[in-house]
Structure formats: C-alpha cells, structure tokens
Design a protein around this motif. Structure first.
Motif, mmCIF file in Angstrom:
data_model
loop_
_atom_site.group_PDB
_atom_site.id
_atom_site.type_symbol
_atom_site.label_atom_id
_atom_site.label_comp_id
_atom_site.label_asym_id
_atom_site.label_seq_id
_atom_site.Cartn_x
_atom_site.Cartn_y
_atom_site.Cartn_z
ATOM 1 N N LEU A 100 -5.838 -1.219 54.575
ATOM 2 C CA LEU A 100 -4.901 -0.139 54.864
ATOM 3 C C LEU A 100 -5.083 1.082 53.962
ATOM 4 C CD1 LEU A 100 -1.626 -2.082 55.696
ATOM 5 C CD2 LEU A 100 -3.036 -0.742 57.221
ATOM 6 N N ILE A 101 -5.956 0.987 52.985
ATOM 7 C CA ILE A 101 -6.196 2.146 52.119
ATOM 8 C C ILE A 101 -6.755 3.310 52.931
ATOM 9 C CG2 ILE A 101 -7.565 3.012 50.177
ATOM 10 C CD1 ILE A 101 -7.328 0.262 48.919
ATOM 11 N N SER A 102 -7.615 2.998 53.875
ATOM 12 C CA SER A 102 -8.211 4.053 54.702
ATOM 13 C C SER A 102 -7.184 4.736 55.590
ATOM 14 C CB SER A 102 -9.343 3.481 55.568
ATOM 15 O OG SER A 102 -8.839 2.512 56.475
ATOM 16 N N ARG A 103 -6.016 4.142 55.736
ATOM 17 C CA ARG A 103 -4.948 4.722 56.541
ATOM 18 C C ARG A 103 -3.908 5.441 55.685
ATOM 19 N NH1 ARG A 103 -4.626 3.609 61.767
ATOM 20 N NH2 ARG A 103 -2.392 4.059 61.718
ATOM 21 N N GLY A 104 -4.245 5.638 54.407
ATOM 22 C CA GLY A 104 -3.368 6.436 53.568
ATOM 23 C C GLY A 104 -2.336 5.652 52.792
ATOM 24 N N TYR A 105 -2.703 4.440 52.375
ATOM 25 C CA TYR A 105 -1.823 3.637 51.525
ATOM 26 C C TYR A 105 -2.477 3.410 50.164
ATOM 27 C CZ TYR A 105 0.968 2.426 55.641
ATOM 28 O OH TYR A 105 1.774 2.477 56.754
ATOM 29 N N ILE A 106 -1.642 3.169 49.179
ATOM 30 C CA ILE A 106 -2.106 2.693 47.881
ATOM 31 C C ILE A 106 -1.708 1.228 47.761
ATOM 32 C CG2 ILE A 106 -1.852 2.898 45.381
ATOM 33 C CD1 ILE A 106 -1.272 5.877 45.780
ATOM 34 N N VAL A 107 -2.654 0.386 47.386
ATOM 35 C CA VAL A 107 -2.380 -1.041 47.202
ATOM 36 C C VAL A 107 -2.281 -1.328 45.706
ATOM 37 C CG1 VAL A 107 -3.270 -3.391 47.489
ATOM 38 C CG2 VAL A 107 -3.503 -1.715 49.353
ATOM 39 N N VAL A 108 -1.188 -1.960 45.315
ATOM 40 C CA VAL A 108 -0.998 -2.388 43.937
ATOM 41 C C VAL A 108 -0.942 -3.918 43.950
ATOM 42 C CG1 VAL A 108 0.552 -2.408 41.943
ATOM 43 C CG2 VAL A 108 0.211 -0.294 43.244
ATOM 44 N N SER A 109 -1.880 -4.541 43.275
ATOM 45 C CA SER A 109 -1.976 -6.001 43.244
ATOM 46 C C SER A 109 -1.615 -6.487 41.847
ATOM 47 C CB SER A 109 -3.394 -6.446 43.612
ATOM 48 O OG SER A 109 -3.497 -7.854 43.653
ATOM 49 N N ILE A 110 -0.680 -7.427 41.765
ATOM 50 C CA ILE A 110 -0.128 -7.817 40.471
ATOM 51 C C ILE A 110 -0.439 -9.271 40.106
ATOM 52 C CG2 ILE A 110 1.776 -6.180 40.688
ATOM 53 C CD1 ILE A 110 3.622 -8.643 41.263
ATOM 54 N N ASP A 111 -0.546 -9.502 38.815
ATOM 55 C CA ASP A 111 -0.429 -10.849 38.274
ATOM 56 C C ASP A 111 1.023 -11.090 37.910
ATOM 57 O OD1 ASP A 111 -2.946 -11.985 38.462
ATOM 58 O OD2 ASP A 111 -3.644 -11.132 36.570
ATOM 59 N N TYR A 112 1.445 -12.336 37.962
ATOM 60 C CA TYR A 112 2.802 -12.694 37.549
ATOM 61 C C TYR A 112 2.746 -14.052 36.869
ATOM 62 C CZ TYR A 112 2.601 -15.268 42.033
ATOM 63 O OH TYR A 112 2.225 -16.084 43.076
ATOM 64 N N ARG A 113 3.807 -14.402 36.183
ATOM 65 C CA ARG A 113 3.818 -15.679 35.472
ATOM 66 C C ARG A 113 3.840 -16.837 36.476
ATOM 67 N NH1 ARG A 113 8.867 -14.780 31.728
ATOM 68 N NH2 ARG A 113 9.329 -13.307 33.432
ATOM 69 N N LEU A 114 2.879 -17.737 36.336
ATOM 70 C CA LEU A 114 2.767 -18.886 37.220
ATOM 71 C C LEU A 114 3.734 -19.978 36.790
ATOM 72 C CD1 LEU A 114 -1.117 -18.940 37.542
ATOM 73 C CD2 LEU A 114 0.544 -17.892 39.098
ATOM 74 N N SER A 115 3.986 -20.914 37.697
ATOM 75 C CA SER A 115 5.025 -21.911 37.454
ATOM 76 C C SER A 115 4.714 -22.831 36.284
ATOM 77 C CB SER A 115 5.254 -22.741 38.714
ATOM 78 O OG SER A 115 4.048 -23.358 39.145
ATOM 79 N N GLY A 116 3.429 -23.026 35.985
ATOM 80 C CA GLY A 116 3.081 -23.853 34.838
ATOM 81 C C GLY A 116 3.383 -23.175 33.519
ATOM 82 N N GLU A 117 3.513 -21.873 33.546
ATOM 83 C CA GLU A 117 3.832 -21.099 32.347
ATOM 84 C C GLU A 117 5.328 -20.882 32.190
ATOM 85 O OE1 GLU A 117 3.024 -16.591 30.537
ATOM 86 O OE2 GLU A 117 1.989 -17.275 32.347
ATOM 87 N N ALA A 118 5.992 -20.538 33.290
ATOM 88 C CA ALA A 118 7.430 -20.259 33.240
ATOM 89 C C ALA A 118 8.013 -20.500 34.628
ATOM 90 C CB ALA A 118 7.685 -18.826 32.794
ATOM 91 N N PRO A 119 9.054 -21.317 34.744
ATOM 92 C CA PRO A 119 9.630 -21.597 36.060
ATOM 93 C C PRO A 119 10.512 -20.447 36.542
ATOM 94 C CG PRO A 119 10.876 -22.744 34.356
ATOM 95 C CD PRO A 119 9.710 -22.083 33.663
#
Length: 315
Positions: A100-119
């Motif tokens: 969808l970037i070619s259609r004029g969107y910005i994609v933001v992809s995130i890391d987050y705390r996984l369940s083994g680290e923090a529930p």
C-alpha cells in the motif's frame, strides 16, 4: 573376531573435498544474495526506510519501530500500523506488508514485548504507545495524525482489534512519553485474530487436538497464567469487551477452515460491532485456513483503507 577395515582418505582427497564444499557454500551464498538483491530492487524501488527508531523505553528495554514511506512526499500521508503475530510469543517487525505504500500510505512496523518477557497488558500498552509516538512525531515523518489504521494477522490481528475497541480505556494505556496524545485509531484490519479469549480458551480446553494444546499454552503465557486464575485479565484482553458505537470501522478476514483460531472468533466480534452500530465488513474465506491475507485480499484491504483513511480521495 570380525574386523572392520576403515579406509582413510588421502590428504589430497581431503583438501579437494574441502575446496569443493567451500566453493559450493560461496556459490550458494552469492546466489541467495543475488536473489535477495533482485527481490529488494523489485519490491522497494521507491520506498524510503528508516529502521530501528526508538518509540518507548520500559524496564530497561528499548522498543523500536521501522518506517516505510514513499520517497517523494508532498503532504502528510495516512499511516498503517503493522502488528506482527505469532501467538504473542515470537516474531519481529521485519516483514510488514508494503503493497500500500505505492498508493500513498506510510507503514510503521513495530516490535512489542512478547508474552515470554511480559504478560498482558504489556503488548497492548506498547501498541498504544506506538500510536501516541506516531502522533507526537507526525511533523518529522510526514504522518497524518488524524488518519491512522491498525493492521495485523493472528495475534497481531487481536492487538489491532483491541486497539480499535479500547480507545480511551485508561487501564490499557500504560505509562511513558507522549501521554498527552491519543492512542485511538481510525480503521482496523483484523486478519484471523482471536476476539474473546474466555470463549477461545474454553473451546481449546475441551479439545485434545495438538493444535488446541498449543493454543491453550499460548493464551496462558499471554495472560500470565491459567484463565481460571486470570479470568479478569482474559476479559480485559478481549476486544469484544470494549465494543461501543464510537469504535472505528473494521475489516475482518478469517479462513473458513482455520484450525488455529476458529472463525467463530471473528464472527462474534463482527456481530457485536454490528449490534453497536459500527461499520464492519466480515469476509469468511471459503476453503482457507489460518493463513489469510496476501494478494488474494489486497483489493478488499486497499479499498477499505482508502475509504476510511483517505476521506478526500475519489470514491
């Protein structure tokens, strides 16, 4: 006594074999690198990538995101927050969908705390922090702070849906910077995500199927223990708990034959959203299992985000 005769290869033969192994390895690596290079040239010719931007620091842990945007930007663009899935317990931000970037969107992809680290509620707190960060840094990265969509598959779909229904729920906001900014999103694409963790847990607990045991273990790790001991957390972690008429529009896609997360999880969420007066489209993909998404659903996903995140575009 039987004796086994062991033939020791000559030094010359050993050396020749070693050279051959090294040559094959180098050739294979170069072929792989060449293929990867071609793939990137084909897929990302007009994409600007900013990697590993710090968006939150919690308990000594740096959480980072990647930003994919068109190279030529003349005005603020709507943002798609991609949330990866994999049972809340593994995965990374490294492989978001970029079509969808070619259609004029910005994609933001995130890391987050996984369940083994923090529930729970760590993961949703991180997702909300990412939305607030996007708004706080809109001018620097050409984000349109008024048009942010959440998008994810499986556990990522669950977190995207929870972002959508829990706007304004203080208990899930967490702490940190940018607290003056809203964590609400304006559209949600939920692919194959669970929506009612109590119902989901009960269903897998009544099954002896191997996949059901994995699902049960994943839910328990995400909640920090058994659902029997964490019933309140299971309710609080369910997108269905917070459904209200002010929720953003939803596109929900689920495989009819999904054996990992039953399609009933999406059906119940869609039903509750519809009853609350929320715009919702449910696509049950006939014959498909857990791996929905991809090019087959690109037209529907594109049309959905265009309708709700590009209000000035031609319909």
């Amino acid at each position: 006594m039987r004796r086994h005769r062991i033939q020791i290869p000559s030094r010359r033969l050993l050396l020749a074999s070693l050279v051959l192994v090294i040559a094959v390895a180098i050739w294979g690596t170069r072929v792989a690198e060449s293929a990867e290079g071609r793939r990137r040239r084909i897929e990302f010719p007009d994409v600007n990538i900013v990697r590993d931007v710090l968006y939150k620091r919690v308990n000594g842990r740096d959480l980072r995101l990647d930003i994919y945007s068109p190279k030529s930007i003349t005005q603020p663009l709507p943002v798609l927050l991609w949330i990866f899935g994999n049972r809340w317990s593994r995965g990374s931000k490294n492989h978001p969908p970029l079509n969808l970037i070619s259609r004029g969107y910005i994609v933001v992809s995130i890391d987050y705390r996984l369940s083994g680290e923090a529930p729970f509620p760590a993961a949703i707190e991180d997702c909300k922090a990412a939305v607030r960060w996007i708004r706080a840094n809109a001018a620097a990265y050409h984000f349109d702070p008024d048009h942010i969509g959440a998008w994810g598959h499986s556990a990522g779909g669950h977190l995207a849906a929870l972002l959508g229904t829990s706007g304004g729920v203080a208990e899930l906001e967490g702490t940190g910077d940018n607290s003056t900014f809203s964590s609400r999103v304006q559209a949600v694409c939920d692919m194959s995500g669970p929506s009612d963790l109590l119902q989901f847990y009960e269903a897998v607990s009544n099954s002896n199927d191997g996949m059901a045991r994995i699902d049960r273990s994943s839910i328990e790790q995400f909640l920090g223990g058994s659902v029997e001991q964490n019933r309140a957390e299971a309710i609080a972690a369910s997108p269905t708990t917070y459904v209200s008429k002010d929720d953003p529009p939803f596109l929900i896609i689920h495989g009819e034959k999904d054996m990992t997360i039953p399609v009933s999880q999406s059906e119940v969420l869609a039903s509750k959203l519809k009853a609350a007066g929320v715009q919702v489209t449910l696509i049950v993909a006939g014959g498909r299992a857990h791996g929905v998404g991809g090019p087959a659903f690109a037209p529907e996903i594109t049309a959905f985000f265009d309708e709700y995140l590009k209000p000035d575009s031609a319909k």
